[in-house]
Design a protein around this motif. Structure first.
Motif, PDB file in Angstrom:
ATOM      1  N   GLN A  61       0.822  -1.207   0.000  1.00  0.00           N
ATOM      2  CA  GLN A  61       0.000   0.000   0.000  1.00  0.00           C
ATOM      3  C   GLN A  61       0.859   1.261   0.000  1.00  0.00           C
ATOM      4  O   GLN A  61       0.512   2.251  -0.642  1.00  0.00           O
ATOM      5  CB  GLN A  61      -0.949  -0.011   1.204  1.00  0.00           C
ATOM      6  N   ILE A  62       1.991   1.170   0.722  1.00  0.00           N
ATOM      7  CA  ILE A  62       2.911   2.317   0.724  1.00  0.00           C
ATOM      8  C   ILE A  62       3.426   2.566  -0.701  1.00  0.00           C
ATOM      9  O   ILE A  62       3.532   3.692  -1.160  1.00  0.00           O
ATOM     10  CB  ILE A  62       4.097   2.066   1.692  1.00  0.00           C
ATOM     11  N   ASP A  63       3.679   1.450  -1.415  1.00  0.00           N
ATOM     12  CA  ASP A  63       4.139   1.588  -2.798  1.00  0.00           C
ATOM     13  C   ASP A  63       3.017   1.982  -3.748  1.00  0.00           C
ATOM     14  O   ASP A  63       3.235   2.102  -4.952  1.00  0.00           O
ATOM     15  CB  ASP A  63       4.764   0.273  -3.290  1.00  0.00           C
ATOM     16  N   GLY A  64       1.803   2.096  -3.220  1.00  0.00           N
ATOM     17  CA  GLY A  64       0.691   2.555  -4.043  1.00  0.00           C
ATOM     18  C   GLY A  64       0.045   1.481  -4.894  1.00  0.00           C
ATOM     19  O   GLY A  64      -0.541   1.765  -5.938  1.00  0.00           O
ATOM     20  N   ALA A  65       0.134   0.210  -4.454  1.00  0.00           N
ATOM     21  CA  ALA A  65      -0.479  -0.873  -5.233  1.00  0.00           C
ATOM     22  C   ALA A  65      -1.989  -0.869  -5.044  1.00  0.00           C
ATOM     23  O   ALA A  65      -2.490  -0.610  -3.949  1.00  0.00           O
ATOM     24  CB  ALA A  65       0.090  -2.220  -4.791  1.00  0.00           C
ATOM     25  N   GLY A  66      -2.736  -1.166  -6.117  1.00  0.00           N
ATOM     26  CA  GLY A  66      -4.187  -1.251  -6.033  1.00  0.00           C
ATOM     27  C   GLY A  66      -4.614  -2.645  -5.604  1.00  0.00           C
ATOM     28  O   GLY A  66      -3.785  -3.534  -5.428  1.00  0.00           O
ATOM     29  N   ARG A  67      -5.925  -2.831  -5.433  1.00  0.00           N
ATOM     30  CA  ARG A  67      -6.470  -4.105  -4.986  1.00  0.00           C
ATOM     31  C   ARG A  67      -6.097  -5.260  -5.929  1.00  0.00           C
ATOM     32  O   ARG A  67      -5.737  -6.339  -5.507  1.00  0.00           O
ATOM     33  CB  ARG A  67      -7.992  -4.026  -4.898  1.00  0.00           C
ATOM     34  N   TRP A  68      -6.212  -4.988  -7.237  1.00  0.00           N
ATOM     35  CA  TRP A  68      -5.911  -6.026  -8.224  1.00  0.00           C
ATOM     36  C   TRP A  68      -4.454  -6.438  -8.177  1.00  0.00           C
ATOM     37  O   TRP A  68      -4.108  -7.597  -8.252  1.00  0.00           O
ATOM     38  CB  TRP A  68      -6.259  -5.546  -9.635  1.00  0.00           C
ATOM     39  N   GLN A  69      -3.603  -5.411  -8.042  1.00  0.00           N
ATOM     40  CA  GLN A  69      -2.170  -5.706  -7.982  1.00  0.00           C
ATOM     41  C   GLN A  69      -1.829  -6.508  -6.740  1.00  0.00           C
ATOM     42  O   GLN A  69      -1.016  -7.424  -6.789  1.00  0.00           O
ATOM     43  CB  GLN A  69      -1.380  -4.396  -8.015  1.00  0.00           C
ATOM     44  N   GLU A  70      -2.483  -6.166  -5.616  1.00  0.00           N
ATOM     45  CA  GLU A  70      -2.275  -6.940  -4.389  1.00  0.00           C
ATOM     46  C   GLU A  70      -2.658  -8.392  -4.600  1.00  0.00           C
ATOM     47  O   GLU A  70      -1.943  -9.303  -4.215  1.00  0.00           O
ATOM     48  CB  GLU A  70      -3.132  -6.360  -3.247  1.00  0.00           C
ATOM     49  N   LEU A  71      -3.818  -8.580  -5.245  1.00  0.00           N
ATOM     50  CA  LEU A  71      -4.306  -9.938  -5.480  1.00  0.00           C
ATOM     51  C   LEU A  71      -3.337 -10.725  -6.356  1.00  0.00           C
ATOM     52  O   LEU A  71      -2.971 -11.860  -6.047  1.00  0.00           O
ATOM     53  CB  LEU A  71      -5.694  -9.875  -6.131  1.00  0.00           C
ATOM     54  N   LEU A  72      -2.884 -10.052  -7.453  1.00  0.00           N
ATOM     55  CA  LEU A  72      -2.041 -10.764  -8.418  1.00  0.00           C
ATOM     56  C   LEU A  72      -0.620 -10.962  -7.924  1.00  0.00           C
ATOM     57  O   LEU A  72       0.008 -11.975  -8.217  1.00  0.00           O
ATOM     58  CB  LEU A  72      -2.008  -9.987  -9.750  1.00  0.00           C
ATOM     59  N   HIS A  73      -0.093  -9.979  -7.175  1.00  0.00           N
ATOM     60  CA  HIS A  73       1.331 -10.051  -6.824  1.00  0.00           C
ATOM     61  C   HIS A  73       1.597 -10.508  -5.407  1.00  0.00           C
ATOM     62  O   HIS A  73       2.716 -10.874  -5.079  1.00  0.00           O
ATOM     63  CB  HIS A  73       1.998  -8.697  -7.078  1.00  0.00           C
ATOM     64  N   ILE A  74       0.594 -10.482  -4.528  1.00  0.00           N
ATOM     65  CA  ILE A  74       0.808 -10.972  -3.163  1.00  0.00           C
ATOM     66  C   ILE A  74      -0.063 -12.194  -2.887  1.00  0.00           C
ATOM     67  O   ILE A  74       0.437 -13.291  -2.636  1.00  0.00           O
ATOM     68  CB  ILE A  74       0.512  -9.877  -2.119  1.00  0.00           C
ATOM     69  N   THR A  75      -1.378 -12.012  -2.967  1.00  0.00           N
ATOM     70  CA  THR A  75      -2.280 -13.062  -2.495  1.00  0.00           C
ATOM     71  C   THR A  75      -2.102 -14.361  -3.273  1.00  0.00           C
ATOM     72  O   THR A  75      -1.856 -15.414  -2.675  1.00  0.00           O
ATOM     73  CB  THR A  75      -3.743 -12.575  -2.622  1.00  0.00           C
ATOM     74  N   ILE A  76      -2.203 -14.284  -4.599  1.00  0.00           N
ATOM     75  CA  ILE A  76      -2.163 -15.521  -5.382  1.00  0.00           C
ATOM     76  C   ILE A  76      -0.805 -16.223  -5.286  1.00  0.00           C
ATOM     77  O   ILE A  76      -0.759 -17.416  -5.027  1.00  0.00           O
ATOM     78  CB  ILE A  76      -2.623 -15.255  -6.831  1.00  0.00           C
ATOM     79  N   PRO A  77       0.332 -15.498  -5.405  1.00  0.00           N
ATOM     80  CA  PRO A  77       1.619 -16.211  -5.226  1.00  0.00           C
ATOM     81  C   PRO A  77       1.772 -16.797  -3.823  1.00  0.00           C
ATOM     82  O   PRO A  77       2.246 -17.924  -3.677  1.00  0.00           O
ATOM     83  CB  PRO A  77       2.666 -15.116  -5.462  1.00  0.00           C
ATOM     84  N   MET A  78       1.339 -16.054  -2.789  1.00  0.00           N
ATOM     85  CA  MET A  78       1.504 -16.562  -1.427  1.00  0.00           C
ATOM     86  C   MET A  78       0.613 -17.784  -1.177  1.00  0.00           C
ATOM     87  O   MET A  78       0.888 -18.585  -0.294  1.00  0.00           O
ATOM     88  CB  MET A  78       1.170 -15.469  -0.396  1.00  0.00           C
TER      89      MET A  78
END
Lengths: 271, 298
Positions: free
Chosen positions: B198-215
């Motif tokens: 969030q500090i880097d300014g990621a949106g919800r979709w980016q969070e989903l694609l780059h954090i949630t799904i890989p984790m």
């Protein structure tokens, strides 16, 4: 933010409808008069409540017998399997003996063999033993479960060894340690496994279908499958039968759901 | 002295292990071996009366299997059920897990309970209910379609629609199980990851694609394998709802195995079918282990 909240909760409610509507319809149609469920447009609720299909199942069809068969099999398999699997789980968790690790690994590896592979020889074996159409034909192969042993072993391993050593110093035998110390402490996992076993046995279909060929030995699922072939047009009767079949598992689940959910987590923990 | 000590070391665990191991050996391991041997014989209804009537036929059953159009039909149907059903089921499980894990949701545990209820109910009973729901003239599905002006289908009576109908029901029945596992996986993702995103300014979709799904990858591999194994064993749904029809459109491997073995008593042939199923599940498990290793080293 507010709009998102409304959207998310509305979506959750919509999905709830999709998961629950079949149950609502099942219950509702089971109280309809003969033929009322077979009309267009379908009615969601009965015009007047009728118990005729339940009465028919209880009086002229053998549903009490099927129900008791299911209860007897599920209860005895649950009880016996808890005993057998907890003993083995205890041995794997707290004893050190040569070959333990490889024996346990062998059992775990065998878990990938699907039960269907065993069914043909198992049927022949039960035939030889005269256990076709016998409760024992379902109970005996259902007693030991590798998954159950695994689950209990994981839990008992986490109990401190000092408890067992202290009891041993006090002169307790291994059996006393198992019965008086380990089992009471393992209660949560026993409830979880018992719940899994009870519901699994209650819902089990293929093996009872194969081995219980005589009508008086049917379990509820086997009776339902048979009934749905013979009375396929009798929708209301089918729905009443379905209600009687699922109600006990739903009640047991609602009462003990915490243990069930925890069990899924434990079962999904990788070795 | 040493012999005596070893005896004592063995004795007690052996007594605790004996009942379970004896049962597993006699009623699981021996049948597996016998089943394997049976698959090389012509064990049939005559052998049922006297097993000396069974003859060793080598790979005959497996050869016949590969040239049996019914086997290929069952294989095709089962693969259809698995390869459409499993991704669909995982998609719904993950979607509902994300929904219930949202901070905005109210009454989360009630929703979780409602989504989970189909999992615990008796498959045969709900199959009977769904047969009614799919009824061409009185069923709920066609009624709902008629409300939006779409003319209905004879879901279970049409060879093109029977399998999708079974898949839909299976997803409804099973998605809650994997949802629970996904929720646990989501709760294990360290919140710091989202904070720094969030500090880097990621949106919800980016969070989903780059954090949630890989984790969630290890969880996803695990649930996909247990779901694949479960879906390969499709049996009760077609047995109750379609008897494998119409025109064998819902005949599955296990249903064929049941029919060959316990209706026609062609047990040698049926055992060969059971082992083909086993081989497929074995291969699927090996792939999972391989994938797990790959993702745990990343």
């Amino acid at each position: 933010m507010k709009a998102n909240k409304v959207l998310i909760n509305t979506l959750a409610i919509a999905i709830t409808f999709m998961t629950l509507v079949p149950f609502v319809w099942m219950v509702s149609a089971s109280f309809m008069h003969q033929g009322e469920a077979n009309q267009f447009p379908p009615r969601l609720f009965p015009e007047t409540f009728s118990l005729e299909h339940y009465l028919r199942l209880f009086i002229s069809m053998n549903i009490v017998r099927y129900f008791l068969n299911s209860v007897l099999l599920s209860a005895s398999i649950t009880g016996l399997s808890l005993l057998v699997n907890s003993m083995a789980g205890f041995a794997f968790a707290k004893f050190h003996f040569p070959g333990k690790e490889s024996l346990f690994k062998l059992l775990l590896a065998a878990m990938i063999i699907p039960a269907q592979v065993t069914m043909l020889p198992l049927f022949l074996m039960m035939n030889q033993l005269g256990l076709i159409n016998s409760y024992f034909g379902v109970i005996i192969p259902g007693m030991a479960s590798i998954f159950g042993i695994f689950l209990i072993r994981q839990y008992i391993s986490s109990l401190p060894d000092s408890l067992i050593e202290a009891a041993r110093l006090d002169g307790a035998t291994d059996f006393q340690i198992y019965w008086r110390i380990v089992l009471p402490l393992a209660k949560p996992i026993l409830v979880t496994l018992g719940l899994f076993t009870f519901m699994g046995t209650w819902n089990d279909f293929m093996w009872p279908l194969i081995i219980m060929t005589r009508e008086s030995m049917y379990t509820l699922p086997v009776a339902m499958a048979n009934l749905s072939g013979e009375h396929s047009q009798d929708t209301e009767l089918m729905m009443a039968g379905a209600v009687i079949t699922v109600l006990p598992v739903i009640i047991v689940f609602l009462a003990l759901q915490r243990f069930y959910i925890e069990g899924i987590m434990l079962g999904s923990v990788k070795e | 002295m040493k012999g005596k000590r070893l005896f004592k070391v063995w004795m007690s665990p052996a007594l605790f292990l004996a009942p379970a191991l004896l049962l597993i050996a006699v009623f699981f391991f021996i049948p597996v071996v016998v089943s394997f041997l049976m698959s090389f014989t012509d064990f049939d209804i005559y052998s049922l009366a006297d097993s000396s009537n069974a003859r060793f036929v080598g790979l005959e059953n497996y050869k016949n299997l590969l040239s049996d159009p019914l086997f290929w039909k069952a294989m095709h149907n089962t693969l259809y059920f698995v390869f459409i059903g499993v991704p669909l089921s995982l998609f719904v499980s993950l979607g509902t897990a994300l929904l219930l894990n949202s901070k905005l949701i109210r009454f989360m545990s009630l929703f979780r309970l409602a989504y989970f209820l189909p999992v615990v109910t008796t498959l045969v009973a709900v199959a009977v209910v769904w047969r009614y729901i799919y009824h061409p003239s009185f069923g709920l599905v066609n009624y709902l379609l008629s409300l939006i002006g779409v003319s209905g289908v004879d879901w279970l009576g049409n060879p093109n629609w029977a399998m999708p109908a079974l898949i839909l029901m299976a997803v409804w029945k099973n998605f809650g199980y994997n949802m629970i596992i996904f929720i646990a996986g989501l709760q294990n993702i360290p919140p710091e990851l989202y904070e720094s995103a969030q500090i880097d300014g990621a949106g919800r979709w980016q969070e989903l694609l780059h954090i949630t799904i890989p984790m969630l990858m290890p969880t996803t591999i695990f649930v996909s394998i247990i779901t694949i194994i479960g879906y390969f064993q499709l049996f009760a749904e077609p047995y109750v709802m379609t008897q494998g029809g119409p025109m064998n459109a819902t005949l599955s491997i296990v249903l064929l195995m049941y029919q060959e073995g316990f209706r026609w008593w062609r047990m040698g042939y049926s055992a060969a079918l059971a082992f083909v199923l086993f081989l497929i599940l074995f291969a699927a498990t090996l792939i999972q282990l391989h994938l797990q290793k790959r993702f745990s080293t990343v």
